[in-house]
Scaffold this active site. Sequence first.
Site, PDB file in Angstrom:
ATOM      1  CG  HIS A 101      -0.564   0.298   2.498  1.00 15.51           C
ATOM      2  ND1 HIS A 101      -0.236  -0.676   3.416  1.00 15.51           N
ATOM      3  CD2 HIS A 101      -0.372   1.467   3.137  1.00 15.51           C
ATOM      4  CE1 HIS A 101       0.133  -0.109   4.546  1.00 15.51           C
ATOM      5  NE2 HIS A 101       0.063   1.190   4.413  1.00 15.51           N
ATOM      6  CG  ASP A 141       0.324  -4.033   2.802  1.00 16.61           C
ATOM      7  OD1 ASP A 141       0.859  -3.536   1.804  1.00 16.61           O
ATOM      8  OD2 ASP A 141      -0.480  -3.408   3.530  1.00 16.61           O
ATOM      9  CB  SER A 145       2.747   1.787   6.427  1.00 16.30           C
ATOM     10  OG  SER A 145       1.495   1.404   6.847  1.00 16.30           O
TER      11      SER A 145
HETATM   12  N1  ARG Z   1      -4.595   0.332   7.542  1.00 15.63           N
HETATM   13  C1  ARG Z   1      -3.289   0.369   6.939  1.00 15.63           C
HETATM   14  C2  ARG Z   1      -2.717   1.785   7.076  1.00 15.63           C
HETATM   15  O1  ARG Z   1      -3.207   2.572   7.779  1.00 15.63           O
HETATM   16  C3  ARG Z   1      -3.322  -0.130   5.526  1.00 15.63           C
HETATM   17  C4  ARG Z   1      -4.008   0.763   4.554  1.00 15.63           C
HETATM   18  C5  ARG Z   1      -4.024   0.337   3.121  1.00 15.63           C
HETATM   19  N2  ARG Z   1      -4.957  -0.721   2.858  1.00 15.63           N
HETATM   20  C6  ARG Z   1      -6.262  -0.548   2.528  1.00 15.63           C
HETATM   21  N3  ARG Z   1      -7.003  -1.620   2.396  1.00 15.63           N
HETATM   22  N4  ARG Z   1      -6.819   0.615   2.330  1.00 15.63           N
HETATM   23  O2  ARG Z   1      -2.125   2.413   6.287  1.00 15.63           O
HETATM   24  N1  GLU Z   2      -1.132   1.199   7.665  1.00 18.91           N
HETATM   25  C1  GLU Z   2      -0.515   2.249   8.434  1.00 18.91           C
HETATM   26  C2  GLU Z   2       0.411   3.139   7.613  1.00 18.91           C
HETATM   27  O1  GLU Z   2       0.208   3.355   6.458  1.00 18.91           O
HETATM   28  C3  GLU Z   2       0.149   1.651   9.607  1.00 18.91           C
HETATM   29  C4  GLU Z   2      -0.889   1.212  10.508  1.00 18.91           C
HETATM   30  C5  GLU Z   2      -1.061   2.118  11.687  1.00 18.91           C
HETATM   31  O2  GLU Z   2      -1.662   3.200  11.561  1.00 18.91           O
HETATM   32  O3  GLU Z   2      -0.564   1.691  12.714  1.00 18.91           O
HETATM   33  O4  GLU Z   2       1.311   3.752   8.118  1.00 18.91           O
END
Ligand code: ARG
Ligand code: GLU
Length: 744
Positions: free
Chosen positions: A114, A249, A678
């Site tokens: 991502h 990921d 991330s």
């Molecule tokens: N929750 C993770 C973060 O905050 C992954 C986000 C990307 N994935 C998604 N399905 N939108 O960045």
């Molecule tokens: N998916 C998050 C990012 O893009 C990390 C997850 C979190 O917020 O801890 O940094």
Amino acid sequence: MIVIRVLLVLFSSLFLCPFIIYFETITRDMSRRILVISALLFLFVANVTAREGMWIPALLNRNIDEMQQMGFQLTADDIYSVNHASMKDAVVIFGRGCTGEMISGEGLVLTNHHCGYDAIQDHSSLEHDYLTDGFWARSRDEELPNPGLTVKFLDRMEDVTDRVMKGISALGESKRDSIMKANIKEIETSASDSGRFNTVVKPLFYGNQYFLYVYLEYTDVRLVGAPPSSIGKFGGDTDNWMWPRHTGDFSVFRVYADKDNQPAKYSKDNIPFKPKKFFPVSLKGVKANDFTMVFGYPGTTTQYLPSQAVDLVMTQSDPDRIAIRDRKLQILANQMEADRKVRIQYAAKYANISNSWKKWQGEVLGLKRLNAVEAKKSFEADFTNWINAAPDRQEKYGKVLPEFEKLYEAIRSWTRARDYYSETVRNGCDAFKMADMVNHLQLISPKSDAKMVEKLKSKLIEETENYFKDYDRATDEKMFVALMRIYRKLDRSVLPADFIKLMDSNDDAKLLDRVYGKSMLCNKEKILAFINNFSQKGTTQLQKDPLIKLYSVMKKHYAETVEPIYNELDAKILSNQKLYMEGILAMKSDKNLYPDANFTLRVSYGKVEGYQPRDGVRYDYFTTLDGIMEKDNPEIYDYNIPQKLRDLYAAKDFGSYAENGTMPVCFAASNHTTGGNSGSPVVNARGELIGINFDRCWEGTMSDLMFDPSQCRNIALDMRYVMFVIDKVAGAGYLLDEMQLIRN
Ligand code: ARG
Ligand code: GLU
């Protein structure tokens, strides 16, 4: 800024955990009370037994004993040193908001799928759909350049508090500010070595401390490989922020440098960058209670806010933004479902909108569960007692809490106006972005330098081409109508008269005809020709275009009415927060406190562990390919895995990456992380790479404001799965040859 931080947002101790689990089996009401009591007891005091905390790598000597007690086998110097290569030389800022890590001596850098998403999407089209099919460069010649994408290495960080504060002690507030700004500028300039380094001074503890960060930025970063989204984004937005998780990921890039290993603009002649340090990859896996450390760039946390701020987030700001995004996501989902092209065009936009939308929902639930407002109030009562114990404290900090009460009361309605503007206008329909872009043409005057004009035009042409690649007029029109109807719900006093008039009819078709129907912004050829032939006379045409006109009116009105008041209140809150933080630091002077995250390099440490999300349910700490197969469903986009993966599973062809006959996929651990982490390396007690951080568990998403050691877990991708996908699924095993794999 502070409220922005609260809004953007995104605590603990080992021994607390068994207590909570124990008590939760008593009555719900009692366990609730006990949770509150524990939160009260451990809030701010919690930092003695890690898990909670994002620590400054240069100051780890304060933590290292505890880290070693928890199992860490290296020294603070192995993590961060300015004298020799250390782990910090293998951790990078990837792009604008992610972390990445070096995993080979030839410039290979690993981050999340991502985090590479925009780059992957940029190279994708209906013919070469790398999002869907994945991409692997079979040789270095096939690696794809990504203009604009950078990787930054931290050369060093330094406490510069004294230098920032030089000469301010006897001055009034306004003079102080300008002297500090000048000091900061001077520090940044002198450390930049005539522009060779990127330098920035950032406040810690709300300006009670300042650190200088010196970076070396590499601009030739090429895409080496990415799995198909059905692996890299497996579970999609359905599984996002949740455990148990099965998302692969990751994506792989390579940093290029000039012949002297220095940063250089993209050139065919550049060669793979040789890092001072890269991580060895451990294939030995993880066990429950293993020591883990996450080393990366957490973006924003706000652990030291007063109760009123938490209340504002929990009862107004999060819910407002969730509701607006509900509508946005509905529209996009319908359009994407109906048309494959639209699905590709809006994939990144959808994921971005959905990500915070879902996190805010988890955050509200978590804050409620922790009775966060009451916990903060109880801390404030302790703070008041501490103040009242000494007259000099009373004089200095006596007004802090009452002041918060007034300020947060005042900023509430302005926060709503700001949230609405941000969600429906600034980040509203695409056409408003286009309007913002072409408005730059108004910078051109008869006196403008011809070269500057050419440069501006060619930049706008490039941006326009990019914009239309991911633009679908029908989708944008639906978005426009829906968002304008939402914005209209704000109080008249904060809306421009022209907008109110425009919205007088309930007829959507009429509204569209008035704005989109007569605008040039929806037509690529028209707008390109307009930019190409732009001369001064075109300004009138710009100003008359209904879309540009509407956007400009709203932007101007917001900037003149809401923004100044909001900013003034916010500045007062920030300066009060600085004083509050100073008080907290004084009150807790015997404790090692960590500063809120500010997108600077930090170390979090904890253990590999599952958790108990609710009564009677216990989550394990790892997931496997078996779970992917359980979810596999060709009918559901988010769960439709590549045939190759099914075949490998059926043949149990896992190479040397499996454990007990199955493939590990993800693991959960108690490291305090947030957005920006991330792509961060997750390392074991010996400093070997065991995982890539990519998410947090749903029940723990309130950790940006308040950490709960029993519920807050980061989610990492197991390196064994990464190696399996590269080697077995993608057939790109040649990449493993440049890595240092540790098998036993
Ligand atoms: N929750 C993770 C973060 O905050 C992954 C986000 C990307 N994935 C998604 N399905 N939108 O960045
Ligand atoms: N998916 C998050 C990012 O893009 C990390 C997850 C979190 O917020 O801890 O940094």
